[in-house]
Design a protein around this motif. Sequence first.
Motif, mmCIF file in Angstrom:
data_model
loop_
_atom_site.group_PDB
_atom_site.id
_atom_site.type_symbol
_atom_site.label_atom_id
_atom_site.label_comp_id
_atom_site.label_asym_id
_atom_site.label_seq_id
_atom_site.Cartn_x
_atom_site.Cartn_y
_atom_site.Cartn_z
ATOM 1 N N ASP A 38 -48.824 -34.075 29.057
ATOM 2 C CA ASP A 38 -47.807 -33.290 29.752
ATOM 3 C C ASP A 38 -48.019 -33.543 31.233
ATOM 4 O O ASP A 38 -49.004 -33.079 31.818
ATOM 5 C CB ASP A 38 -47.958 -31.807 29.424
ATOM 6 N N HIS A 39 -47.100 -34.297 31.846
ATOM 7 C CA HIS A 39 -47.333 -34.725 33.229
ATOM 8 C C HIS A 39 -47.360 -33.553 34.196
ATOM 9 O O HIS A 39 -47.892 -33.672 35.295
ATOM 10 C CB HIS A 39 -46.286 -35.748 33.659
ATOM 11 N N PHE A 40 -46.816 -32.388 33.799
ATOM 12 C CA PHE A 40 -46.911 -31.216 34.670
ATOM 13 C C PHE A 40 -48.366 -30.895 34.999
ATOM 14 O O PHE A 40 -48.678 -30.459 36.110
ATOM 15 C CB PHE A 40 -46.273 -30.008 33.988
ATOM 16 N N LEU A 41 -49.248 -31.076 34.030
ATOM 17 C CA LEU A 41 -50.650 -30.704 34.232
ATOM 18 C C LEU A 41 -51.347 -31.593 35.257
ATOM 19 O O LEU A 41 -52.409 -31.244 35.764
ATOM 20 C CB LEU A 41 -51.407 -30.761 32.894
ATOM 21 N N ALA A 42 -50.750 -32.747 35.562
ATOM 22 C CA ALA A 42 -51.343 -33.654 36.543
ATOM 23 C C ALA A 42 -50.752 -33.481 37.934
ATOM 24 O O ALA A 42 -51.189 -34.152 38.868
ATOM 25 C CB ALA A 42 -51.170 -35.107 36.085
ATOM 26 N N MET A 43 -49.793 -32.587 38.095
ATOM 27 C CA MET A 43 -49.205 -32.358 39.414
ATOM 28 C C MET A 43 -50.191 -31.594 40.296
ATOM 29 O O MET A 43 -50.869 -30.679 39.837
ATOM 30 C CB MET A 43 -47.903 -31.575 39.278
ATOM 31 N N THR A 44 -50.262 -31.972 41.562
ATOM 32 C CA THR A 44 -51.243 -31.387 42.476
ATOM 33 C C THR A 44 -51.108 -29.862 42.557
ATOM 34 O O THR A 44 -52.101 -29.136 42.489
ATOM 35 C CB THR A 44 -51.077 -31.988 43.883
ATOM 36 N N THR A 45 -49.884 -29.372 42.695
ATOM 37 C CA THR A 45 -49.714 -27.930 42.846
ATOM 38 C C THR A 45 -50.050 -27.194 41.565
ATOM 39 O O THR A 45 -50.549 -26.068 41.600
ATOM 40 C CB THR A 45 -48.275 -27.605 43.271
ATOM 41 N N VAL A 46 -49.791 -27.812 40.419
ATOM 42 C CA VAL A 46 -50.175 -27.181 39.154
ATOM 43 C C VAL A 46 -51.688 -27.021 39.098
ATOM 44 O O VAL A 46 -52.214 -25.988 38.664
ATOM 45 C CB VAL A 46 -49.638 -27.994 37.966
ATOM 46 N N GLN A 47 -52.403 -28.046 39.533
ATOM 47 C CA GLN A 47 -53.855 -27.925 39.600
ATOM 48 C C GLN A 47 -54.262 -26.824 40.586
ATOM 49 O O GLN A 47 -55.235 -26.097 40.354
ATOM 50 C CB GLN A 47 -54.470 -29.262 40.029
ATOM 51 N N ASN A 48 -53.496 -26.679 41.671
ATOM 52 C CA ASN A 48 -53.818 -25.647 42.658
ATOM 53 C C ASN A 48 -53.560 -24.238 42.150
ATOM 54 O O ASN A 48 -54.149 -23.275 42.654
ATOM 55 C CB ASN A 48 -53.015 -25.883 43.942
ATOM 56 N N VAL A 49 -52.647 -24.087 41.172
ATOM 57 C CA VAL A 49 -52.452 -22.767 40.571
ATOM 58 C C VAL A 49 -53.778 -22.253 40.022
ATOM 59 O O VAL A 49 -54.156 -21.091 40.233
ATOM 60 C CB VAL A 49 -51.391 -22.832 39.449
ATOM 61 N N LEU A 50 -54.482 -23.120 39.325
ATOM 62 C CA LEU A 50 -55.786 -22.734 38.773
ATOM 63 C C LEU A 50 -56.851 -22.680 39.857
ATOM 64 O O LEU A 50 -57.599 -21.704 39.967
ATOM 65 C CB LEU A 50 -56.187 -23.735 37.686
ATOM 66 N N GLY A 51 -56.903 -23.726 40.694
ATOM 67 C CA GLY A 51 -57.956 -23.795 41.694
ATOM 68 C C GLY A 51 -57.887 -22.680 42.713
ATOM 69 O O GLY A 51 -58.910 -22.080 43.080
ATOM 70 N N THR A 52 -56.679 -22.350 43.170
ATOM 71 C CA THR A 52 -56.529 -21.321 44.204
ATOM 72 C C THR A 52 -57.064 -19.977 43.731
ATOM 73 O O THR A 52 -57.760 -19.272 44.466
ATOM 74 C CB THR A 52 -55.047 -21.189 44.601
ATOM 75 N N ARG A 53 -56.752 -19.607 42.523
ATOM 76 C CA ARG A 53 -57.175 -18.292 42.040
ATOM 77 C C ARG A 53 -58.662 -18.264 41.699
ATOM 78 O O ARG A 53 -59.292 -17.210 41.773
ATOM 79 C CB ARG A 53 -56.371 -17.885 40.815
ATOM 80 N N LEU A 54 -59.248 -19.416 41.339
ATOM 81 C CA LEU A 54 -60.641 -19.423 40.903
ATOM 82 C C LEU A 54 -61.640 -19.474 42.052
ATOM 83 O O LEU A 54 -62.744 -18.929 41.931
ATOM 84 C CB LEU A 54 -60.898 -20.607 39.966
ATOM 85 N N VAL A 55 -61.278 -20.127 43.152
ATOM 86 C CA VAL A 55 -62.283 -20.393 44.192
ATOM 87 C C VAL A 55 -62.092 -19.546 45.441
ATOM 88 O O VAL A 55 -62.857 -19.698 46.390
ATOM 89 C CB VAL A 55 -62.295 -21.894 44.568
ATOM 90 N N ASN A 56 -61.084 -18.677 45.441
ATOM 91 C CA ASN A 56 -60.860 -17.825 46.610
ATOM 92 C C ASN A 56 -61.261 -16.382 46.301
ATOM 93 O O ASN A 56 -60.676 -15.736 45.433
ATOM 94 C CB ASN A 56 -59.386 -17.881 47.026
ATOM 95 N N ARG A 57 -62.238 -15.890 47.029
ATOM 96 C CA ARG A 57 -62.783 -14.563 46.783
ATOM 97 C C ARG A 57 -61.722 -13.471 46.922
ATOM 98 O O ARG A 57 -61.746 -12.466 46.216
ATOM 99 C CB ARG A 57 -63.926 -14.308 47.788
ATOM 100 N N MET A 58 -60.756 -13.681 47.816
ATOM 101 C CA MET A 58 -59.757 -12.642 48.038
ATOM 102 C C MET A 58 -58.747 -12.556 46.887
ATOM 103 O O MET A 58 -58.065 -11.542 46.741
ATOM 104 C CB MET A 58 -59.013 -12.890 49.352
ATOM 105 N N LEU A 59 -58.646 -13.611 46.068
ATOM 106 C CA LEU A 59 -57.646 -13.604 45.005
ATOM 107 C C LEU A 59 -58.209 -13.241 43.637
ATOM 108 O O LEU A 59 -57.595 -12.470 42.894
ATOM 109 C CB LEU A 59 -56.964 -14.973 44.923
ATOM 110 N N GLU A 60 -59.341 -13.800 43.284
ATOM 111 C CA GLU A 60 -59.826 -13.600 41.915
ATOM 112 C C GLU A 60 -60.019 -12.122 41.545
ATOM 113 O O GLU A 60 -59.652 -11.708 40.439
ATOM 114 C CB GLU A 60 -61.126 -14.384 41.696
#
Length: 459
Positions: A163-185
């Motif tokens: 599923d090429h959606f999973l390789a899109m940069t922003t799709v990866q950032n959906v997961l990364g942004t919430r996991l690595v930012n203390r203010m969001l998780e």
Amino acid sequence: MIERLAIFGATGDLTARYLLPGLAALRAAGHLGDGFRLTGAGREDWDGDEFRRWASAQLGRHAEELPASAKESVVSSSGYCRADVTDPAAVAAVVAGDGPVAAYLALPPAVFPAAVSALHEAHLPPGSRVVLEKPFGEDLDSAVELNRLLADLVPEQAVFRVDHFLAMTTVQNVLGTRLVNRMLEPVWNAAHIAEVDIIWEESLALEGRAGYYDGAGALKDMLQNHLLQLLCLVAMEPPITLGDRDLRDHKLDVLRSVRPLTDADVVRRTRRARYTAGRLGDRDVPAYTAEAGVDPTRRTETFAEVELELDNWRWPGTVFRLRTGKALRRDRMEVAVRFRHVPHLPLGHSGEPQPNLLRFGLSPETMTLDLIGIGARAHTFVPLTLTARIDPPELPAYGRLLLDVLDGNAALSIRGDEAEEAWRVLTPVLSAWSEDLVPLEEYPAGSDGPGPRQREGTS
């Protein structure tokens, strides 16, 4: 790394627009060596020279920005076989050669079972891999049967349901942004988030794709695979690693937690519609039913919306709204996370502030955070918007997927049980829609889609 790729359906639009440019991008970035070989297989009665001329023309059209040397390298490494994908002897000729091969089925989903059976009889070399495009199957039963056929062919770790959606940069950032930012998780849960909209709306109409689209529709084409995958990344628990096992285990947990929809739920929480004649930009667009190749009796939808809830600890009461549509006024592709209001607003304020909104733009790739500040007049709330544009990735989405296939990295591939669970989620919708429990609405091409839902007791 596997150095042989065989594309079945190699003369189609997917190969022209995405797979050939993806390979050229890999070559330009140094990920493909001189030993790489591509074999195209299709129904056209071509020889190798004709295929290479066609491939060169497609790369010139769809990969203008890539170095000429990278494109020429992909073309010169290519060969062609005319092949019926259901004929084991013809398939065997395509995959023949030394060492393992990645067999890419760039085919309509209805052909997958016959093609997989032919690959089985053709005896793939040890270590080979099989790649299938979405949608995986046409319903739950066909997905289960296709998984059974694949299990007889190669081990599960050698199956890439891409599923090429999973390789899109922003799709990866959906997961990364919430996991690595203390203010969001700490606030990534139902106590703070009221709604999540996962949207893929496009101004593109049918554009000659009736052969596939009229048998699938918006629900199967986009929502059952792409948008459910985005739901998984938004809602999953933090994985221990970003390896394929942990990621896919946690995505499966999300799908398993989706509250089953009853017929009454489907009536209340889903919508379907198709476009009528209208105007998009400077051109007139015919009604969907008047498009070439469309069978109006199929009642195929071009707009689909489904609201889901998750029965787990993190998300009780949060609404996840998945929506997709064609021939709309504007392109809108994003994940929009809407936070709840603060518990108390100071007395004496002026105006009603909108809740905070975090948006991940999928095309173009951006991130936007809508906040509230105090305006020049005391005690007046004003919106504040912070926007970040994501740097272009080294590789396009299909380049990343092809690299993972050749390297054997399955993290962005969909596991068999995950594919089946995605069908389970939407089977009640498919069933209720087939019985016309939900009306097929209409909207003019070039509009914002179907109008506000008519509630009981309103006119």
